[in-house]
Design an enzyme around this catalytic site. Structure first.
Site, PDB file in Angstrom:
ATOM      1  N   ARG A   5       0.839  -1.201   0.000  1.00  0.00           N
ATOM      2  CA  ARG A   5       0.000   0.000   0.000  1.00  0.00           C
ATOM      3  C   ARG A   5       0.876   1.254   0.000  1.00  0.00           C
ATOM      4  NH1 ARG A   5      -4.863  -0.980   3.443  1.00  0.00           N
ATOM      5  NH2 ARG A   5      -5.291  -2.342   1.690  1.00  0.00           N
ATOM      6  N   ARG A  16      -0.465   8.092  10.339  1.00  0.00           N
ATOM      7  CA  ARG A  16      -0.816   6.713  10.010  1.00  0.00           C
ATOM      8  C   ARG A  16      -2.104   6.707   9.194  1.00  0.00           C
ATOM      9  NH1 ARG A  16      -2.223   1.506  10.609  1.00  0.00           N
ATOM     10  NH2 ARG A  16      -4.072   1.031  11.844  1.00  0.00           N
ATOM     11  N   MET A  46      -4.439  -1.395  15.725  1.00  0.00           N
ATOM     12  CA  MET A  46      -3.364  -2.004  16.530  1.00  0.00           C
ATOM     13  C   MET A  46      -2.065  -1.189  16.591  1.00  0.00           C
ATOM     14  SD  MET A  46      -3.999  -5.963  15.399  1.00  0.00           S
ATOM     15  CE  MET A  46      -3.268  -6.675  16.852  1.00  0.00           C
ATOM     16  N   GLU A  47      -2.129   0.076  16.222  1.00  0.00           N
ATOM     17  CA  GLU A  47      -0.865   0.831  16.122  1.00  0.00           C
ATOM     18  C   GLU A  47      -0.876   2.226  16.742  1.00  0.00           C
ATOM     19  OE1 GLU A  47      -2.309  -0.612  13.360  1.00  0.00           O
ATOM     20  OE2 GLU A  47      -0.990  -2.337  13.130  1.00  0.00           O
ATOM     21  N   ASP A 101     -14.033  -3.452   8.658  1.00  0.00           N
ATOM     22  CA  ASP A 101     -14.979  -4.453   9.134  1.00  0.00           C
ATOM     23  C   ASP A 101     -15.706  -3.906  10.353  1.00  0.00           C
ATOM     24  OD1 ASP A 101     -11.943  -5.345   9.770  1.00  0.00           O
ATOM     25  OD2 ASP A 101     -13.175  -5.610  11.554  1.00  0.00           O
TER      26      ASP A 101
HETATM   27  N1  HPA Z   1      -9.065  -5.665  14.962  1.00  0.00           N
HETATM   28  C1  HPA Z   1      -7.873  -5.094  15.043  1.00  0.00           C
HETATM   29  N2  HPA Z   1      -7.363  -4.362  14.074  1.00  0.00           N
HETATM   30  C2  HPA Z   1      -8.078  -4.190  12.958  1.00  0.00           C
HETATM   31  C3  HPA Z   1      -9.323  -4.755  12.810  1.00  0.00           C
HETATM   32  C4  HPA Z   1      -9.851  -5.518  13.865  1.00  0.00           C
HETATM   33  O1  HPA Z   1     -10.973  -6.051  13.794  1.00  0.00           O
HETATM   34  N3  HPA Z   1      -9.789  -4.417  11.583  1.00  0.00           N
HETATM   35  C5  HPA Z   1      -8.835  -3.673  11.008  1.00  0.00           C
HETATM   36  N4  HPA Z   1      -7.799  -3.527  11.836  1.00  0.00           N
END
Ligand code: HPA
Length: 239
Positions: free
Chosen positions: A25, A89, A182-183, A206
């Protein structure tokens, strides 16, 4: 000059770096949104590029990899060793609130965590990690300018993707947390510790409330909108 994870020279990076998770990306962003692009680092296939926006502002793009450990390494080296002043980010997240739709754009003005990241600072309390306020303002203005609705708020920056505690997310949702990624927490902590600027802009990939499928075109359009907002915000601090 080189650090353990970046084989570039001082000056190769612009003052502001866009940071997606995925190295491909990063390549796509550099090729699609910048001109006169140079590859400046490729250790472990974590590609980093420097080029110019269409307004001829110099910016860089480099992947972070996934999770606090990975973005912690790259953002630290960029801030501390390569003269980078701001990192934005550009990632994806999972929505925790039912009114947040797939491919909505989120701006994380604050970041909560289930991680022990801040333990290293030996603080006598809990560190509240936040984005640079000017970058928040610039990204909100850029979104308005492009007629893109955004959610601004708190996200959970988690150490765990596959959580054994399957209902943990509901507790965060009850506290008004918008989404999970997560960052952002490690990024915001590194920026705070090193007196630099950071921002995290997210596209919802999602939802914890419903399943959904997007066409590849919808996916690309969603990501493009976020990148355009990030570039306009980046231009406010670019050299
Ligand atoms: N969890 C953690 N990080 C993510 C998620 C998730 O469902 N979707 C995109 N990044």
């Amino acid at each position: 000059m080189s650090t353990p994870h970046i084989n570039a020279n001082l000056g190769d990076f612009a003052e502001v770096v866009l940071m997606p998770g995925d190295p491909l990306r990063a390549k796509w962003i550099a090729e699609t949104f910048l001109h006169d692009v140079k590859l400046v680092t490729s250790v472990r296939n974590i590609f980093g590029y420097t080029g110019y926006t269409k307004n001829n502002k110099r910016i860089s793009v480099m992947a972070s990899g996934m999770g606090h450990s990975s973005i912690g390494i790259y953002s630290y080296e960029l801030f501390a060793k390569f003269g980078v002043e701001a990192i934005i980010r550009v990632g994806t997240c999972g929505a925790y609130q039912p009114d947040i739709g797939l491919y909505d754009v989120l701006i994380a003005n604050t970041s909560s965590t289930d991680s022990n990241w801040a333990h290293q600072y030996q603080l006598p309390g809990t560190f509240s990690a936040g984005a640079d306020f000017d970058l928040v303002l610039a990204s909100v203005a850029a979104a308005k300018n492009k007629n893109v609705p955004v959610h601004v708020g708190n996200v959970l920056s988690s150490d765990v993707f596959y959580n054994a505690n399957v209902d943990a997310w509901k507790k965060w949702a009850e506290m008004g947390v918008l989404a999970v990624e997560m960052e952002s927490y490690a990024l915001y902590c590194n920026a705070a510790k090193l007196h630099k600027k950071a921002l995290c802009i997210l596209t919802v990939s999602d939802s914890f409330h419903f399943k959904g499928e997007l066409t590849p075109e919808e996916r690309m359009n969603g990501l493009s909108r976020m990148i355009e907002i990030a570039i306009q915000a980046a231009e406010t601090v670019a050299d």
